[in-house]
Design a protein around this motif. Sequence first.
Motif, mmCIF file in Angstrom:
data_model
loop_
_atom_site.group_PDB
_atom_site.id
_atom_site.type_symbol
_atom_site.label_atom_id
_atom_site.label_comp_id
_atom_site.label_asym_id
_atom_site.label_seq_id
_atom_site.Cartn_x
_atom_site.Cartn_y
_atom_site.Cartn_z
ATOM 1 N N ASP A 1 0.795 -1.229 0.000
ATOM 2 C CA ASP A 1 0.000 0.000 0.000
ATOM 3 C C ASP A 1 0.828 1.281 0.000
ATOM 4 O O ASP A 1 0.328 2.335 -0.362
ATOM 5 C CB ASP A 1 -0.999 0.009 1.156
ATOM 6 N N THR A 2 2.088 1.226 0.372
ATOM 7 C CA THR A 2 2.923 2.424 0.339
ATOM 8 C C THR A 2 3.631 2.594 -1.002
ATOM 9 O O THR A 2 4.332 3.577 -1.203
ATOM 10 C CB THR A 2 3.983 2.399 1.464
ATOM 11 N N LEU A 3 3.460 1.660 -1.916
ATOM 12 C CA LEU A 3 4.049 1.765 -3.253
ATOM 13 C C LEU A 3 3.013 2.321 -4.217
ATOM 14 O O LEU A 3 1.824 2.025 -4.113
ATOM 15 C CB LEU A 3 4.534 0.402 -3.742
ATOM 16 N N LEU A 4 3.469 3.115 -5.167
ATOM 17 C CA LEU A 4 2.566 3.719 -6.135
ATOM 18 C C LEU A 4 2.343 2.783 -7.317
ATOM 19 O O LEU A 4 3.252 2.060 -7.736
ATOM 20 C CB LEU A 4 3.148 5.041 -6.637
ATOM 21 N N LEU A 5 1.138 2.810 -7.846
ATOM 22 C CA LEU A 5 0.800 1.967 -8.988
ATOM 23 C C LEU A 5 1.551 2.408 -10.245
ATOM 24 O O LEU A 5 1.967 1.576 -11.047
ATOM 25 C CB LEU A 5 -0.706 1.980 -9.234
ATOM 26 N N GLY A 6 1.776 3.704 -10.404
ATOM 27 C CA GLY A 6 2.446 4.220 -11.600
ATOM 28 C C GLY A 6 3.777 3.550 -11.880
ATOM 29 O O GLY A 6 3.999 3.045 -12.988
ATOM 30 N N VAL B 1 6.749 -5.502 -3.002
ATOM 31 C CA VAL B 1 6.923 -4.894 -1.682
ATOM 32 C C VAL B 1 8.349 -4.384 -1.523
ATOM 33 O O VAL B 1 9.253 -4.795 -2.252
ATOM 34 C CB VAL B 1 6.608 -5.893 -0.541
ATOM 35 N N ALA B 2 8.552 -3.509 -0.535
ATOM 36 C CA ALA B 2 9.897 -3.059 -0.186
ATOM 37 C C ALA B 2 10.654 -4.238 0.422
ATOM 38 O O ALA B 2 10.047 -5.111 1.060
ATOM 39 C CB ALA B 2 9.815 -1.907 0.805
ATOM 40 N N GLU B 3 11.967 -4.252 0.241
ATOM 41 C CA GLU B 3 12.771 -5.385 0.704
ATOM 42 C C GLU B 3 12.590 -5.653 2.193
ATOM 43 O O GLU B 3 12.470 -6.799 2.617
ATOM 44 C CB GLU B 3 14.241 -5.154 0.386
ATOM 45 N N HIS B 4 12.523 -4.585 2.996
ATOM 46 C CA HIS B 4 12.398 -4.787 4.442
ATOM 47 C C HIS B 4 10.996 -5.238 4.853
ATOM 48 O O HIS B 4 10.775 -5.576 6.008
ATOM 49 C CB HIS B 4 12.805 -3.509 5.193
ATOM 50 N N LYS C 1 9.335 -7.777 3.104
ATOM 51 C CA LYS C 1 9.037 -9.117 2.585
ATOM 52 C C LYS C 1 8.850 -10.097 3.741
ATOM 53 O O LYS C 1 9.423 -9.933 4.812
ATOM 54 C CB LYS C 1 10.138 -9.600 1.646
ATOM 55 N N ALA C 2 8.029 -11.083 3.501
ATOM 56 C CA ALA C 2 7.781 -12.107 4.519
ATOM 57 C C ALA C 2 9.007 -13.007 4.657
ATOM 58 O O ALA C 2 9.726 -13.248 3.686
ATOM 59 C CB ALA C 2 6.558 -12.945 4.134
ATOM 60 N N GLN C 3 9.218 -13.502 5.866
ATOM 61 C CA GLN C 3 10.334 -14.414 6.107
ATOM 62 C C GLN C 3 10.154 -15.645 5.213
ATOM 63 O O GLN C 3 9.076 -16.196 5.106
ATOM 64 C CB GLN C 3 10.385 -14.833 7.572
ATOM 65 N N GLY C 4 11.221 -16.046 4.562
ATOM 66 C CA GLY C 4 11.161 -17.195 3.667
ATOM 67 C C GLY C 4 10.879 -16.822 2.225
ATOM 68 O O GLY C 4 11.066 -17.634 1.329
ATOM 69 N N ASP C 5 10.411 -15.587 1.972
ATOM 70 C CA ASP C 5 10.177 -15.136 0.601
ATOM 71 C C ASP C 5 11.489 -14.717 -0.036
ATOM 72 O O ASP C 5 12.436 -14.323 0.634
ATOM 73 C CB ASP C 5 9.213 -13.951 0.568
ATOM 74 N N THR C 6 11.548 -14.795 -1.343
ATOM 75 C CA THR C 6 12.724 -14.373 -2.101
ATOM 76 C C THR C 6 12.493 -12.953 -2.591
ATOM 77 O O THR C 6 11.416 -12.630 -3.085
ATOM 78 C CB THR C 6 12.956 -15.301 -3.306
ATOM 79 N N PHE C 7 13.501 -12.113 -2.451
ATOM 80 C CA PHE C 7 13.396 -10.725 -2.903
ATOM 81 C C PHE C 7 14.231 -10.540 -4.155
ATOM 82 O O PHE C 7 15.403 -10.911 -4.194
ATOM 83 C CB PHE C 7 13.883 -9.760 -1.816
ATOM 84 N N SER C 8 13.632 -9.973 -5.193
ATOM 85 C CA SER C 8 14.348 -9.628 -6.422
ATOM 86 C C SER C 8 14.092 -8.160 -6.714
ATOM 87 O O SER C 8 12.929 -7.739 -6.805
ATOM 88 C CB SER C 8 13.851 -10.462 -7.602
ATOM 89 N N ARG C 9 15.143 -7.383 -6.841
ATOM 90 C CA ARG C 9 15.000 -5.948 -7.099
ATOM 91 C C ARG C 9 14.484 -5.755 -8.524
ATOM 92 O O ARG C 9 14.976 -6.359 -9.462
ATOM 93 C CB ARG C 9 16.348 -5.264 -6.921
ATOM 94 N N CYS C 10 13.480 -4.903 -8.674
ATOM 95 C CA CYS C 10 12.925 -4.684 -10.017
ATOM 96 C C CYS C 10 12.906 -3.209 -10.382
ATOM 97 O O CYS C 10 12.257 -2.821 -11.328
ATOM 98 C CB CYS C 10 11.537 -5.301 -10.140
ATOM 99 N N GLY C 11 13.606 -2.389 -9.619
ATOM 100 C CA GLY C 11 13.668 -0.971 -9.943
ATOM 101 C C GLY C 11 14.653 -0.268 -9.059
ATOM 102 O O GLY C 11 15.153 -0.837 -8.094
ATOM 103 N N ALA C 12 14.925 0.966 -9.379
ATOM 104 C CA ALA C 12 15.860 1.753 -8.578
ATOM 105 C C ALA C 12 15.184 2.218 -7.297
ATOM 106 O O ALA C 12 14.009 2.551 -7.292
ATOM 107 C CB ALA C 12 16.335 2.955 -9.390
ATOM 108 N N SER C 13 15.922 2.229 -6.228
ATOM 109 C CA SER C 13 15.417 2.732 -4.960
ATOM 110 C C SER C 13 15.389 4.241 -5.012
ATOM 111 O O SER C 13 16.278 4.874 -5.580
ATOM 112 C CB SER C 13 16.310 2.288 -3.798
ATOM 113 N N PRO C 14 14.363 4.862 -4.384
ATOM 114 C CA PRO C 14 14.326 6.324 -4.356
ATOM 115 C C PRO C 14 15.488 6.864 -3.537
ATOM 116 O O PRO C 14 15.964 6.228 -2.610
ATOM 117 C CB PRO C 14 12.994 6.644 -3.711
ATOM 118 N N VAL C 15 15.956 8.031 -3.889
ATOM 119 C CA VAL C 15 17.097 8.653 -3.195
ATOM 120 C C VAL C 15 16.626 9.354 -1.941
ATOM 121 O O VAL C 15 15.615 9.902 -1.840
ATOM 122 C CB VAL C 15 17.826 9.636 -4.136
#
Length: 75
Positions: free
Chosen positions: A19-24, A56-59, A61-75
Amino acid sequence: MVRDFREAPRETLRVFLQDTLLLGPAAPLLAQLEQHLPQALVRLTASAEDSCLGLVAEHCKAQGDTFSRCGASPV
């Protein structure tokens, strides 16, 4: 003999968008999913538990889930 000319039901790919991520910014990824998985219906879900894929943001993610970055992090 009776023939059914309806299309076969499509698989549904349920995607959770934090919910804190934008759809755009997520829209291009969702469009690519639809393009590369034409047999699937891509649908947003209200909860991560009901989803096949979570954006979701990396921090967050649910325990046991795999995180793959799909975009640049905001500065």
